[in-house]
Design a protein around this motif. Structure first.
Motif, PDB file in Angstrom:
ATOM      1  N   ASN A   5       0.737  -1.235   0.496  1.00 50.70           N
ATOM      2  CA  ASN A   5       0.261   0.129  -0.256  1.00 50.70           C
ATOM      3  C   ASN A   5       0.569   1.200  -0.084  1.00 50.70           C
ATOM      4  N   ASN A   6       1.944   1.468   0.476  1.00 49.55           N
ATOM      5  CA  ASN A   6       2.669   2.139   0.363  1.00 49.55           C
ATOM      6  C   ASN A   6       4.363   2.340  -0.417  1.00 49.55           C
ATOM      7  N   ILE A  99     -13.110   0.012  -7.759  1.00 51.53           N
ATOM      8  CA  ILE A  99     -12.135   0.726  -6.190  1.00 51.53           C
ATOM      9  C   ILE A  99     -13.262   1.642  -5.607  1.00 51.53           C
ATOM     10  N   TYR A 100     -14.014   3.033  -7.106  1.00 51.17           N
ATOM     11  CA  TYR A 100     -14.550   3.603  -6.240  1.00 51.17           C
ATOM     12  C   TYR A 100     -16.382   3.198  -5.785  1.00 51.17           C
ATOM     13  N   ASP A 101     -15.953   1.257  -5.977  1.00 49.69           N
ATOM     14  CA  ASP A 101     -17.826   1.835  -5.660  1.00 49.69           C
ATOM     15  C   ASP A 101     -17.792   1.611  -4.157  1.00 49.69           C
ATOM     16  N   SER A 133       0.249   1.258  -4.805  1.00 48.91           N
ATOM     17  CA  SER A 133       0.586   2.322  -3.763  1.00 48.91           C
ATOM     18  C   SER A 133       0.011   3.226  -3.897  1.00 48.91           C
ATOM     19  N   GLU A 134      -0.342   2.943  -5.623  1.00 50.26           N
ATOM     20  CA  GLU A 134      -0.383   4.066  -6.905  1.00 50.26           C
ATOM     21  C   GLU A 134      -2.609   4.883  -6.149  1.00 50.26           C
ATOM     22  N   LEU A 135      -3.142   4.099  -5.500  1.00 52.50           N
ATOM     23  CA  LEU A 135      -4.094   4.623  -5.179  1.00 52.50           C
ATOM     24  C   LEU A 135      -4.231   5.895  -4.666  1.00 52.50           C
ATOM     25  N   PRO A 136      -5.025   6.986  -4.791  1.00 48.64           N
ATOM     26  CA  PRO A 136      -5.793   7.592  -3.848  1.00 48.64           C
ATOM     27  C   PRO A 136      -5.339   7.523  -2.294  1.00 48.64           C
ATOM     28  N   ALA A 137      -5.297   8.655  -1.685  1.00 44.46           N
ATOM     29  CA  ALA A 137      -4.248   7.991  -0.001  1.00 44.46           C
ATOM     30  C   ALA A 137      -6.010   7.626   0.604  1.00 44.46           C
ATOM     31  N   GLU A 138      -7.352   7.564   0.448  1.00 43.43           N
ATOM     32  CA  GLU A 138      -8.119   7.804   1.220  1.00 43.43           C
ATOM     33  C   GLU A 138      -8.241   6.465   0.795  1.00 43.43           C
TER      34      GLU A 138
END
Length: 231
Positions: A5-6, A99-101, A133-138
Motif C-alpha cells: 500500500n505504501n 475501487i470507487y464503488d 501504492s498508486e491508489l488515492p490516499a483514502e
C-alpha cells in the motif's frame, strides 16, 4: 499474497505463450514477443486496443501475433503502444472503476489482475505481489484499516481457541482432552459450508439406514421349483 500500500514492489514479469507482461496499480505493460523482428515497424503493424480486447497483427499479410479477451477492462483512449525495432510494447491503462464503488468488497473491489487474457492460466497466488501504492490516499487508508481489522480478528480468534495446557489451537492441534468423553472439541469455522465440500445440501438432514452386517453376506443360489406335472 502480499499487498503493498505504501511503496511499489519489485516488478515481476509473467511469461505466456504470446506475451510477456507485468502490472502496477494503474497500468499493465505488455510485450508481444511473437512479432518477428522484420515486422517491428509501426507502419507494418495493425494494433487495436478495446476495453476488453487486444489485437496485434501484420498489415500486409493479416498474420495475428497476439489476440484475446483481457481479464479486466482497460481505457483504450489513454492506453498506448510503441515499437523501438526490438520490442512491441503496449501500456494498457486499467479502468479501475471498481475501487470507487463503495458497494464492492473483497475480490470484487480488487484491481490486481490474476492473468492477462481469459485464455491464459492463472498466475499462482503469492508469486506476484499486489501493488496498490498508486491508489488515492483514502483508498490506501481504508485498505490498511481493513487489513489491521482482519489481523486483530484473527488474533482474538486464536486466543479464544488456545489450549491452557499446551498452548496449541484446540481446533486443530491440541489433544490434551481427547480422552474426556464429556468434552466436545470445537470445529473450524466453515466446516459445514457446502462450498468447502464438507456436506451435501441436497442430503443434509437425511438419516441413512446403515443396515446390518448380514446384508453383506452372499445369498444362497435359488433352488429349482418342484415338478408340478404336465409338460
Amino acid at each position: 499474497q502480499r499487498i503493498h500500500n505504501n511503496a511499489a514492489p519489485e516488478p515481476v514479469w509473467v511469461q505466456t505463450q504470446n506475451a510477456r507482461w507485468m502490472q502496477g496499480t494503474t497500468e499493465v505493460v505488455v510485450i508481444a514477443h511473437t512479432v518477428p523482428r522484420d515486422q517491428m515497424r509501426a507502419a507494418l503493424l495493425d494494433v487495436q486496443l478495446a476495453p476488453r480486447q487486444v489485437h496485434v497483427a501484420s498489415r500486409a499479410t493479416g498474420q495475428v501475433f497476439l489476440h484475446g479477451e483481457l481479464e479486466e477492462r482497460i481505457d483504450p483512449r489513454t492506453s498506448t503502444w510503441l515499437t523501438d525495432g526490438t520490442h512491441v510494447t503496449m501500456t494498457l491503462v486499467k479502468a479501475n472503476l471498481q475501487i470507487y464503488d463503495a458497494g464492492k468488497k473483497g475480490t470484487a473491489a480488487d484491481t490486481h489482475w490474476h492473468r492477462l487474457l481469459t485464455t491464459d492460466q492463472y498466475v499462482e497466488r503469492g508469486m506476484v505481489d499486489a501493488d496498490y501504492s498508486e491508489l488515492p490516499a483514502e483508498h490506501r487508508h481504508k485498505a490498511k484499516m481493513s487489513e489491521l481489522e482482519r489481523k486483530e480478528k484473527k488474533r482474538q480468534e486464536e486466543l479464544a481457541n488456545e489450549c491452557a495446557l499446551c498452548g496449541k489451537d484446540v481446533r486443530f492441534f491440541c489433544d490434551c482432552r481427547s480422552g474426556d468423553k464429556d468434552y466436545e472439541k470445537p470445529l473450524p469455522e466453515g466446516w459445514k459450508d457446502p462450498r468447502l465440500g464438507f456436506c451435501d445440501p441436497i442430503f443434509d438432514g437425511v438419516n441413512y439406514d446403515a443396515g446390518k452386517s448380514a446384508q453383506l453376506q452372499p445369498k444362497p443360489a435359488p433352488q429349482p421349483r418342484p415338478y408340478a406335472g404336465g409338460r
